[in-house]
Design an enzyme around this catalytic site. Structure first.
Site, mmCIF file in Angstrom:
data_model
loop_
_atom_site.group_PDB
_atom_site.id
_atom_site.type_symbol
_atom_site.label_atom_id
_atom_site.label_comp_id
_atom_site.label_asym_id
_atom_site.label_seq_id
_atom_site.Cartn_x
_atom_site.Cartn_y
_atom_site.Cartn_z
ATOM 1 C CE LYS A 3 -17.110 24.975 20.179
ATOM 2 N NZ LYS A 3 -18.224 24.189 20.651
ATOM 3 C CE LYS A 12 1.796 4.136 -0.915
ATOM 4 N NZ LYS A 12 2.254 2.845 -0.655
ATOM 5 C CG ASP A 33 5.771 1.076 0.385
ATOM 6 O OD1 ASP A 33 5.724 1.268 1.656
ATOM 7 O OD2 ASP A 33 4.790 1.763 0.098
ATOM 8 N NE ARG A 45 -23.844 19.412 23.461
ATOM 9 C CZ ARG A 45 -23.523 19.351 22.105
ATOM 10 N NH1 ARG A 45 -22.362 19.234 21.562
ATOM 11 N NH2 ARG A 45 -24.463 19.129 21.412
ATOM 12 C CB THR A 99 -1.205 5.978 2.095
ATOM 13 O OG1 THR A 99 -1.775 4.588 1.746
ATOM 14 C CG2 THR A 99 -2.265 6.796 2.548
ATOM 15 C CG HIS A 146 -21.377 26.074 17.239
ATOM 16 N ND1 HIS A 146 -21.746 26.867 18.180
ATOM 17 C CD2 HIS A 146 -20.596 25.100 17.548
ATOM 18 C CE1 HIS A 146 -21.303 26.292 19.317
ATOM 19 N NE2 HIS A 146 -20.156 25.244 18.707
ATOM 20 N NE ARG A 155 -13.069 17.922 16.054
ATOM 21 C CZ ARG A 155 -13.863 18.586 16.617
ATOM 22 N NH1 ARG A 155 -13.750 18.904 17.850
ATOM 23 N NH2 ARG A 155 -15.217 18.964 16.209
ATOM 24 C CD GLU A 176 -19.263 20.611 25.272
ATOM 25 O OE1 GLU A 176 -18.777 19.742 24.731
ATOM 26 O OE2 GLU A 176 -19.628 21.608 24.869
HETATM 27 P P1 NAP Z 1 -2.882 -1.069 -5.455
HETATM 28 O O1 NAP Z 1 -2.098 -0.378 -6.367
HETATM 29 O O2 NAP Z 1 -4.416 -1.095 -5.643
HETATM 30 O O3 NAP Z 1 -2.520 -2.700 -6.588
HETATM 31 C C1 NAP Z 1 -3.268 -3.769 -6.465
HETATM 32 C C2 NAP Z 1 -3.002 -4.900 -7.194
HETATM 33 O O4 NAP Z 1 -3.521 -6.268 -6.900
HETATM 34 C C3 NAP Z 1 -3.493 -4.569 -8.694
HETATM 35 O O5 NAP Z 1 -2.444 -5.191 -9.771
HETATM 36 C C4 NAP Z 1 -4.632 -5.309 -8.658
HETATM 37 O O6 NAP Z 1 -5.133 -5.685 -9.878
HETATM 38 C C5 NAP Z 1 -4.471 -6.757 -7.942
HETATM 39 N N1 NAP Z 1 -5.712 -6.987 -7.475
HETATM 40 C C6 NAP Z 1 -6.435 -6.592 -6.629
HETATM 41 N N2 NAP Z 1 -7.434 -7.541 -6.379
HETATM 42 C C7 NAP Z 1 -7.254 -8.803 -7.082
HETATM 43 C C8 NAP Z 1 -7.861 -9.827 -7.232
HETATM 44 N N3 NAP Z 1 -8.877 -10.265 -6.619
HETATM 45 N N4 NAP Z 1 -7.320 -10.750 -7.992
HETATM 46 C C9 NAP Z 1 -6.196 -10.539 -8.777
HETATM 47 N N5 NAP Z 1 -5.374 -9.133 -8.764
HETATM 48 C C10 NAP Z 1 -5.968 -8.443 -7.976
HETATM 49 O O7 NAP Z 1 -2.566 -1.583 -4.006
HETATM 50 P P2 NAP Z 1 -1.282 -1.534 -3.615
HETATM 51 O O8 NAP Z 1 -0.989 -0.266 -2.695
HETATM 52 O O9 NAP Z 1 -0.360 -2.181 -4.330
HETATM 53 O O10 NAP Z 1 -1.591 -2.732 -2.339
HETATM 54 C C11 NAP Z 1 -1.751 -4.015 -2.403
HETATM 55 C C12 NAP Z 1 -1.798 -4.627 -1.287
HETATM 56 O O11 NAP Z 1 -0.598 -4.442 -0.476
HETATM 57 C C13 NAP Z 1 -2.704 -4.075 0.035
HETATM 58 O O12 NAP Z 1 -3.224 -5.168 0.622
HETATM 59 C C14 NAP Z 1 -1.932 -3.126 0.956
HETATM 60 O O13 NAP Z 1 -2.533 -3.074 2.164
HETATM 61 C C15 NAP Z 1 -0.689 -4.063 0.759
HETATM 62 N N6 NAP Z 1 0.320 -3.062 1.120
HETATM 63 C C16 NAP Z 1 1.309 -3.362 2.454
HETATM 64 C C17 NAP Z 1 2.068 -2.541 2.670
HETATM 65 C C18 NAP Z 1 3.027 -2.694 3.897
HETATM 66 O O14 NAP Z 1 3.723 -1.997 4.346
HETATM 67 N N7 NAP Z 1 2.805 -3.866 4.516
HETATM 68 C C19 NAP Z 1 2.499 -1.189 1.968
HETATM 69 C C20 NAP Z 1 1.763 -0.964 0.760
HETATM 70 C C21 NAP Z 1 0.565 -1.898 0.544
HETATM 71 P P3 NAP Z 1 -6.264 -4.662 -10.916
HETATM 72 O O15 NAP Z 1 -5.724 -3.492 -11.337
HETATM 73 O O16 NAP Z 1 -6.693 -5.520 -11.971
HETATM 74 O O17 NAP Z 1 -7.309 -4.433 -10.083
#
Ligand code: NAP
Length: 506
Positions: free
Chosen positions: A137, A289, A325, A32, A285, A111, A180, A30
Site C-alpha cells: 500500500k 468554462k 446549458d 483503526r 464547471t 505513507h 480511490r 479496517e
Molecule cells: P457567473 O458567471 O458568476 O455570473 C453571475 C452573474 O450574476 C454576473 O453577471 C454577476 O454580476 C451577477 N450577480 C451576482 N450577484 C449579483 C447580485 N447580488 N446582484 C446583481 N447581480 C449579481 O455565474 P453563472 O455560472 O452564470 O451562474 C449564475 C447562477 O446560475 C448560479 O446560481 C448558478 O448556480 C446557476 N446555474 C444554474 C445552471 C443550471 O443548470 N440550472 C447552470 C449554470 C448556472 P457581477 O459580475 O457584477 O458579479
C-alpha cells in the site's frame, strides 16, 4: 472490495459500528485501533467478529492517532497477528521486525503526508516488496495533477505483473480522489471508505455508501468508461449522482467522477486525462468554462458565440466542445410556453417575444444567446455596465443597467444571477409588482428548486421554469453525447430532488 474504516474513541462504539456495517452487508472493515482512547482490548473486539478485519495501529507521523509508545504498538501488532486477524497493516519500517505468522495477510504500507516522492517504483521494489507483503500500500500527498497522474502510471506498472503482490496506491487529497475509485480499474485489491458521511478519519476518504452505491466500486473493471466533471470547487456538484444513477438505471459500464482541478492544472489535466485515465467525456464547471475552449480541437458554433463550453466529448486526442446549458434552458422555456416540447425545426413560441435576462455571467450569456437565436428580443440587465454592454452587443441583444430592470415589460424573465440561492433563500432579483400573470419566469438557481422569485411568480399566476429543469435538461444532453443513449429526464429529476433534499437534511 470496499474496506470500511472504523475509528472510534470507545470499544463499545467501535463494536456497534462494525455490527451496523455487517447488517448492511459490508464484508471487510479496517479497525483503526489507534483511535481508541483506552488501551485496546482485543478480547472485546475480535471473538465472534461480524466480518473480515484489517487491523491498523497508525502513528501520528503517518497520519494516525496512536498515543502509546512504539514498543507498545509493535507488541499490539504482534498480538493482533497471534489472534488471527485476517489482515494487518505494517508500515515499511516495522514490517521487517514482525514475522509472518498463521493465516494473517500482511499489508505493508508506506505513507507520505508531505508529497509524492519521485521514485515510487524504488519504494515499492527495493523496500516494500522486500518485507514479505501480501499487499503493498502506498498513500501519498500530491501537490498538483502531475503528481496524481504519476501515481496512476506507477500503479498501472506495479500491477501489470500479476505474479507479484498486488499494489494499492492512493492519493490522500481531494485532487486525487479519483485514484480511490479508479484504482480497481488498474488492479488495486481493495479501496478504503469511511463509516460516516460527516466524520472522516483520513483526508479524502469517501463515505462507503457513496463508494458502493454511487460509484459502484465493486463493478468497476478494466473496461469501465470514465467520465466526470472538472471544476474547483467540485465537492457539491450534483453531476456525479445524476450521471452515475443513470448508468445504473441503464445498466452501463461507466463511472462519472468529480475532478477537482485548479486553474493552474487544467491544461495538463485535459492534455493527459484521455491517455492516463481513459477519459471519454467531461462536464465543465466554474472556473474552467472559458479556458477549456483553448483545449478543444473542434466546437459547436454556440460555444464560440457564448464564449463558454460546459461539455467535452473526448475521443483520443480529439476534443469536441458543446454548450448544453443554453439548449436545455431554452427548450424548458419553450416547453412551458407551448405546453409541449418544441422541436428545433419548428417555429419557436419565443419568436417576437421580449425577454429580460438578469446577469451577464456564464448562465446569462447562454440564456441570452439561446433566446435571441429562437427569435426573441433580449434585454440583458447587469450591474457592471461596461461588461454588460459589451456582452449585449456581441450577442445582438440590448442592455439595461441593473437599477432600471424593473421598468421593462417583458413576456419572459430569466434570472441568471445567484440571487435567491441557498442559503440566501429569502432574496429575489425582482419585486412582486414587476411580475405579471401569464409571464414566463425562469430561474437558473436550482438550490432550492422553488426560489423566492418562483414562489412570487406562482402567486402572480406566471408560468415558471426552474433551474432544476435546466440542470436536468443539460445533463440529458450530456448523457446522450457521452454514451450515445437517451437519458430518462424523469429519472434524473427524481435523483436531483432526492439529492437536494439530502443536502438540506445535512
Ligand atoms: P457567473 O458567471 O458568476 O455570473 C453571475 C452573474 O450574476 C454576473 O453577471 C454577476 O454580476 C451577477 N450577480 C451576482 N450577484 C449579483 C447580485 N447580488 N446582484 C446583481 N447581480 C449579481 O455565474 P453563472 O455560472 O452564470 O451562474 C449564475 C447562477 O446560475 C448560479 O446560481 C448558478 O448556480 C446557476 N446555474 C444554474 C445552471 C443550471 O443548470 N440550472 C447552470 C449554470 C448556472 P457581477 O459580475 O457584477 O458579479
Amino acid at each position: 472490495m470496499i474496506c470500511v474504516t472504523i475509528g472510534c474513541g470507545s470499544h463499545k462504539r467501535m463494536i456497534e459500528e462494525w455490527q451496523k456495517l455487517a447488517e448492511d452487508n459490508v464484508k471487510f472493515v479496517e479497525l483503526r485501533l489507534d483511535y481508541l482512547r483506552k488501551e485496546p482490548q482485543l478480547y472485546r473486539l475480535l471473538p465472534n467478529r461480524p466480518s473480515a478485519v484489517l487491523a491498523t495501529v497508525r502513528r501520528k507521523s503517518d497520519g494516525g492517532n496512536w498515543r502509546g509508545s512504539e514498543e507498545e504498538r509493535i507488541q499490539l501488532l504482534r498480538s493482533l497477528i497471534a489472534e488471527g486477524v485476517e489482515y494487518v497493516d505494517l508500515e515499511l519500517d516495522v514490517a521487517p521486525k514482525i514475522p509472518r505468522f498463521g493465516k494473517t495477510k500482511r499489508v505493508v504500507s508506506y505513507h507520505n503526508m508531505e508529497e509524492t516522492p519521485a521514485d515510487l517504483d524504488a519504494i515499492r521494489n527495493e523496500a516494500l516488496a522486500k518485507c514479505d507483503p501480501d499487499i503493498i500500500k502506498i498513500a501519498v500527498t500530491p501537490k498538483n495533477i502531475g503528481d496524481v497522474f504519476r501515481l496512476v502510471d506507477f500503479l498501472k506498472r506495479a500491477n501489470s505483473d500479476r505474479s507479484k503482490p498486488r499494489t494499492l496506491a492512493l492519493s490522500m487529497t481531494e485532487m486525487g480522489f479519483f485514484t480511490r475509485v479508479l484504482g480497481k480499474k488498474w488492479g488495486c485489491p481493495y479501496t478504503y471508505a469511511s463509516f460516516s458521511s460527516i466524520r472522516t478519519i483520513a483526508p479524502g476518504l469517501p463515505y462507503y455508501k457513496k463508494m458502493r452505491d454511487e460509484y459502484r466500486y465493486d463493478e468497476i473493471n478494466a473496461d469501465t468508461s470514465v467520465f466526470g466533471v472538472i471544476g474547483d470547487p467540485i465537492q457539491h456538484s450534483l453531476s456525479p449522482v445524476i450521471h452515475n444513477r443513470s448508468y445504473v438505471e441503464q445498466g452501463l459500464n461507466c463511472v462519472y467522477l468529480p475532478f477537482r482541478v485548479s486553474k493552474e492544472d487544467m491544461f495538463e489535466f485535459v492534455d493527459k486525462a484521455s491517455e492516463v485515465l481513459d477519459l471519454k467525456g467531461l462536464s465543465v464547471t466554474i472556473p474552467h468554462k472559458m479556458d477549456i475552449m483553448k483545449k478543444l480541437t473542434q466546437f459547436d458554433p454556440a460555444v464560440e458565440t457564448i464564449g463558454a463550453c460546459n461539455t467535452v466529448v473526448v475521443d483520443g486526442y480529439n476534443r469536441y466542445g458543446y454548450n448544453t446549458d443554453y439548449i436545455a434552458a431554452v427548450l424548458s422555456i419553450e416547453t412551458a410556453m407551448a405546453g409541449r416540447p418544441v422541436r428545433s425545426d419548428e417555429a419557436s413560441p419565443l419568436e417576437g417575444q421580449s425577454a429580460l435576462v438578469l446577469g451577464a455571467g456564464g448562465a446569462g450569456k447562454a440564456l441570452a444567446y439561446g433566446l435571441h437565436e429562437r427569435g426573441a428580443r433580449v434585454i440583458i440587465a447587469d450591474r457592471k455596465i461596461e461588461e454588460g454592454e459589451r456582452v449585449a452587443r456581441w450577442l445582438g441583444c440590448e442592455f439595461c443597467p441593473w437599477d432600471e430592470r424593473e421598468g421593462y415589460v417583458v413576456q419572459v424573465l430569466a434570472n441568471c444571477t445567484p440571487i435567491g440561492m441557498f442559503p440566501n433563500v429569502d432574496e429575489s432579483p425582482m419585486s412582486l409588482k414587476s411580475l405579471r400573470g401569464g409571464m414566463i419566469v425562469f430561474d437558473a438557481v436550482y438550490n432550492p428548486e422553488t426560489t423566492y422569485l418562483l414562489r412570487m411568480a406562482k402567486e402572480k399566476e406566471c408560468r415558471v421554469v426552474s433551474g432544476v429543469d435546466m440542470f436536468v435538461g443539460q445533463a440529458c444532453f450530456q448523457f446522450k453525447l457521452f454514451t450515445g443513449k437517451p437519458a430518462s429526464a424523469s429519472f434524473m429529476r427524481r435523483v436531483v430532488r432526492n439529492a437536494l433534499s439530502a443536502v438540506h437534511e445535512d
